[in-house]
Structure formats: C-alpha cells, structure tokens
Write a protein that holds these residues in place. Structure first.
Motif, PDB file in Angstrom:
ATOM      1  N   ARG A  52       0.832  -1.209   0.000  1.00  0.00           N
ATOM      2  CA  ARG A  52       0.000   0.000   0.000  1.00  0.00           C
ATOM      3  C   ARG A  52       0.865   1.257   0.000  1.00  0.00           C
ATOM      4  N   ARG A  53       1.911   1.246   0.792  1.00  0.00           N
ATOM      5  CA  ARG A  53       2.806   2.411   0.864  1.00  0.00           C
ATOM      6  C   ARG A  53       3.456   2.677  -0.500  1.00  0.00           C
ATOM      7  N   ILE A  54       3.907   1.629  -1.160  1.00  0.00           N
ATOM      8  CA  ILE A  54       4.530   1.803  -2.478  1.00  0.00           C
ATOM      9  C   ILE A  54       3.497   2.283  -3.496  1.00  0.00           C
ATOM     10  N   PHE A  55       2.280   1.744  -3.429  1.00  0.00           N
ATOM     11  CA  PHE A  55       1.220   2.187  -4.336  1.00  0.00           C
ATOM     12  C   PHE A  55       1.002   3.691  -4.211  1.00  0.00           C
ATOM     13  N   TRP A  56       0.858   4.179  -2.978  1.00  0.00           N
ATOM     14  CA  TRP A  56       0.599   5.608  -2.784  1.00  0.00           C
ATOM     15  C   TRP A  56       1.802   6.460  -3.148  1.00  0.00           C
ATOM     16  N   ARG A  57       2.992   5.971  -2.881  1.00  0.00           N
ATOM     17  CA  ARG A  57       4.183   6.720  -3.290  1.00  0.00           C
ATOM     18  C   ARG A  57       4.224   6.854  -4.809  1.00  0.00           C
ATOM     19  N   ALA A  58       3.912   5.775  -5.526  1.00  0.00           N
ATOM     20  CA  ALA A  58       3.892   5.823  -6.995  1.00  0.00           C
ATOM     21  C   ALA A  58       2.791   6.754  -7.489  1.00  0.00           C
ATOM     22  N   ALA A  59       1.602   6.659  -6.890  1.00  0.00           N
ATOM     23  CA  ALA A  59       0.476   7.498  -7.325  1.00  0.00           C
ATOM     24  C   ALA A  59       0.770   8.981  -7.134  1.00  0.00           C
ATOM     25  N   ILE A  60       1.502   9.316  -6.086  1.00  0.00           N
ATOM     26  CA  ILE A  60       1.860  10.716  -5.835  1.00  0.00           C
ATOM     27  C   ILE A  60       3.053  11.140  -6.682  1.00  0.00           C
ATOM     28  N   LEU A  61       3.993  10.234  -6.864  1.00  0.00           N
ATOM     29  CA  LEU A  61       5.222  10.565  -7.589  1.00  0.00           C
ATOM     30  C   LEU A  61       5.003  10.747  -9.095  1.00  0.00           C
ATOM     31  N   LEU A  62       4.115   9.976  -9.683  1.00  0.00           N
ATOM     32  CA  LEU A  62       3.900  10.070 -11.135  1.00  0.00           C
ATOM     33  C   LEU A  62       3.583  11.496 -11.601  1.00  0.00           C
ATOM     34  N   ASP A 108      10.786  -7.808  -3.485  1.00  0.00           N
ATOM     35  CA  ASP A 108      10.677  -6.348  -3.375  1.00  0.00           C
ATOM     36  C   ASP A 108      10.593  -5.712  -4.757  1.00  0.00           C
ATOM     37  N   VAL A 109      11.400  -6.211  -5.679  1.00  0.00           N
ATOM     38  CA  VAL A 109      11.396  -5.688  -7.049  1.00  0.00           C
ATOM     39  C   VAL A 109      10.035  -5.939  -7.686  1.00  0.00           C
ATOM     40  N   GLN A 110       9.531  -7.159  -7.572  1.00  0.00           N
ATOM     41  CA  GLN A 110       8.246  -7.498  -8.181  1.00  0.00           C
ATOM     42  C   GLN A 110       7.098  -6.714  -7.551  1.00  0.00           C
ATOM     43  N   ARG A 111       7.120  -6.558  -6.229  1.00  0.00           N
ATOM     44  CA  ARG A 111       6.068  -5.800  -5.544  1.00  0.00           C
ATOM     45  C   ARG A 111       6.068  -4.349  -6.027  1.00  0.00           C
ATOM     46  N   THR A 112       7.255  -3.748  -6.118  1.00  0.00           N
ATOM     47  CA  THR A 112       7.340  -2.359  -6.558  1.00  0.00           C
ATOM     48  C   THR A 112       6.821  -2.220  -7.984  1.00  0.00           C
ATOM     49  N   CYS A 113       7.176  -3.143  -8.859  1.00  0.00           N
ATOM     50  CA  CYS A 113       6.678  -3.105 -10.247  1.00  0.00           C
ATOM     51  C   CYS A 113       5.152  -3.225 -10.287  1.00  0.00           C
ATOM     52  N   ARG A 114       4.622  -4.152  -9.509  1.00  0.00           N
ATOM     53  CA  ARG A 114       3.158  -4.325  -9.487  1.00  0.00           C
ATOM     54  C   ARG A 114       2.449  -3.073  -8.990  1.00  0.00           C
ATOM     55  N   MET A 115       2.995  -2.434  -7.976  1.00  0.00           N
ATOM     56  CA  MET A 115       2.331  -1.259  -7.398  1.00  0.00           C
ATOM     57  C   MET A 115       2.425  -0.056  -8.333  1.00  0.00           C
ATOM     58  N   VAL A 116       3.531   0.101  -9.049  1.00  0.00           N
ATOM     59  CA  VAL A 116       3.621   1.184 -10.038  1.00  0.00           C
ATOM     60  C   VAL A 116       2.611   0.918 -11.161  1.00  0.00           C
ATOM     61  N   CYS A 117       2.508  -0.332 -11.602  1.00  0.00           N
ATOM     62  CA  CYS A 117       1.520  -0.674 -12.635  1.00  0.00           C
ATOM     63  C   CYS A 117       0.098  -0.398 -12.149  1.00  0.00           C
ATOM     64  N   ALA A 118      -0.173  -0.708 -10.893  1.00  0.00           N
ATOM     65  CA  ALA A 118      -1.506  -0.448 -10.334  1.00  0.00           C
ATOM     66  C   ALA A 118      -1.783   1.051 -10.278  1.00  0.00           C
ATOM     67  N   LEU A 123      -0.564   3.287 -12.214  1.00  0.00           N
ATOM     68  CA  LEU A 123      -0.802   3.711 -13.601  1.00  0.00           C
ATOM     69  C   LEU A 123      -2.207   3.306 -14.058  1.00  0.00           C
ATOM     70  N   ARG A 124      -2.611   2.094 -13.737  1.00  0.00           N
ATOM     71  CA  ARG A 124      -3.906   1.574 -14.168  1.00  0.00           C
ATOM     72  C   ARG A 124      -5.064   2.379 -13.598  1.00  0.00           C
ATOM     73  N   TYR A 125      -4.955   2.811 -12.336  1.00  0.00           N
ATOM     74  CA  TYR A 125      -6.071   3.504 -11.690  1.00  0.00           C
ATOM     75  C   TYR A 125      -5.954   5.022 -11.763  1.00  0.00           C
ATOM     76  N   SER A 126      -4.963   5.508 -12.477  1.00  0.00           N
ATOM     77  CA  SER A 126      -4.820   6.946 -12.655  1.00  0.00           C
ATOM     78  C   SER A 126      -5.731   7.428 -13.778  1.00  0.00           C
ATOM     79  N   PRO A 127      -6.325   8.590 -13.626  1.00  0.00           N
ATOM     80  CA  PRO A 127      -7.128   9.137 -14.726  1.00  0.00           C
ATOM     81  C   PRO A 127      -6.262   9.731 -15.837  1.00  0.00           C
ATOM     82  N   VAL A 128      -4.962   9.814 -15.589  1.00  0.00           N
ATOM     83  CA  VAL A 128      -4.023  10.415 -16.535  1.00  0.00           C
ATOM     84  C   VAL A 128      -3.206   9.319 -17.221  1.00  0.00           C
ATOM     85  N   GLN A 129      -2.914   9.509 -18.482  1.00  0.00           N
ATOM     86  CA  GLN A 129      -2.052   8.588 -19.231  1.00  0.00           C
ATOM     87  C   GLN A 129      -0.621   9.102 -19.129  1.00  0.00           C
ATOM     88  N   TYR A 130       0.285   8.300 -18.586  1.00  0.00           N
ATOM     89  CA  TYR A 130       1.674   8.713 -18.419  1.00  0.00           C
ATOM     90  C   TYR A 130       2.549   8.121 -19.518  1.00  0.00           C
TER      91      TYR A 130
END
Length: 164
Positions: free
Chosen positions: A25-35, A74-84, A86-93
């Motif tokens: 969850r922490r990585i997901f939110w960090r990615a969602a804010i960082l993008l 850790d690598v796989q979890r971080t990749c999955r959370m960044v993908c998530a 991206l998937r739930y963002s209203p913006v295309q990066y």
C-alpha cells in the motif's frame, strides 16, 4: 437487493487494495503521488534536472534507512504497485514518466535498478523509449518491445551532448 454493475466495478479494486500488505500500500501511494510530480518536473525543469534530483533523493533515502536488503520479491512488488498506480490513474503517463518513477522507487530501496533509454528510426521517424532494468531484465516492458530500440549503455544523468 442487487448492486448495480458500476458499484461492482468500484468494489473489486477496493477489495484488491484492502488485501494488500502495508508495504505494498505504501509503495502504491508513493507511486500514485510521484507520477504527477515527475511529469511536472520533466515539463518544467527538463530531464537532466529531474533525473539528478531523483538520484540525490533516492541516495539520501538509502543512507537514512541503513543497509538495503534487496530481494526479487521487493522488485516485483514495486513493479506491481507502479503498474496499479498507472492503471487507476485518470491520466495517461509516458514511458519516461513511468520508468523514472519505478527507477526512483527501486533505487530508494537500495535496489540497483538501471534506467534505460533507447532510440530507433521507424518509417523515417525518430522514436525514443524508456524502461527500467534489474539484473539485465526489463521490468516494466515486454522484452520483445524494448529490444527494437538501441539503448544507451548506462543510466543517463544528463541528455547526451550534441557534437558540433
């Protein structure tokens, strides 16, 4: 009483999110804010300053957290959370925004990921692509896709200098 399809579409992602462990969850939110921050920095400051800033911040995170313990999970979890994110963002990066975000999150954990940028000429048009590698393997792109690009040899802290 049956729920509408719209509610079900919203319920499933919420259930998946609730099933995540705290670190995910922490990585997901960090990615969602960082993008969006990476996007804004690239647009206002350019690639060189954005990369240098992310590199310094990732390095300082490693120093404050102590010895990094890197694992494939850790690598796989971080990749999955960044993908998530991206998937739930209203913006295309772009691939560069995605790759800088993933690279930063991995490096901040002490994982020696490499940002790769490649170029090609397709139908007379110049194209560039960015991806992240760990252990020689592309993380956020299909191997077949990025293999069509001629990659620069190392992380690029600055854009290549033009020759006169």
């Amino acid at each position: 009483m049956a729920c509408c399809k719209c509610c079900l579409r919203m319920w499933e992602p919420l259930q998946r999110y609730r099933a995540l462990d705290r670190a995910s969850r922490r990585i997901f939110w960090r990615a969602a804010i960082l993008l969006p921050l990476v996007r804004g920095s690239l647009r206002s400051r350019g690639y060189g300053k954005t990369f240098s800033s992310l590199q310094r911040r990732a390095q300082s995170q490693i120093k404050t957290t102590g010895n990094p313990i890197e694992s494939r999970e850790d690598v796989q979890r971080t990749c999955r959370m960044v993908c998530a994110a991206l998937r739930y963002s209203p913006v295309q990066y772009t691939c560069l925004e995605e790759s800088l975000t993933l690279w930063y999150l991995l490096r901040g954990q002490g994982i020696p990921a490499c940002l790769r940028i490649g170029v090609r000429k397709e139908n007379g048009k110049f194209e560039a692509h960015a991806w992240v590698e760990y252990g020689g393997e592309a993380l956020n792109q299909d191997e077949a896709f990025h293999s069509h690009y001629a990659a620069f040899e190392e992380d690029l802290p600055k854009p290549p200098q033009e020759q006169p």
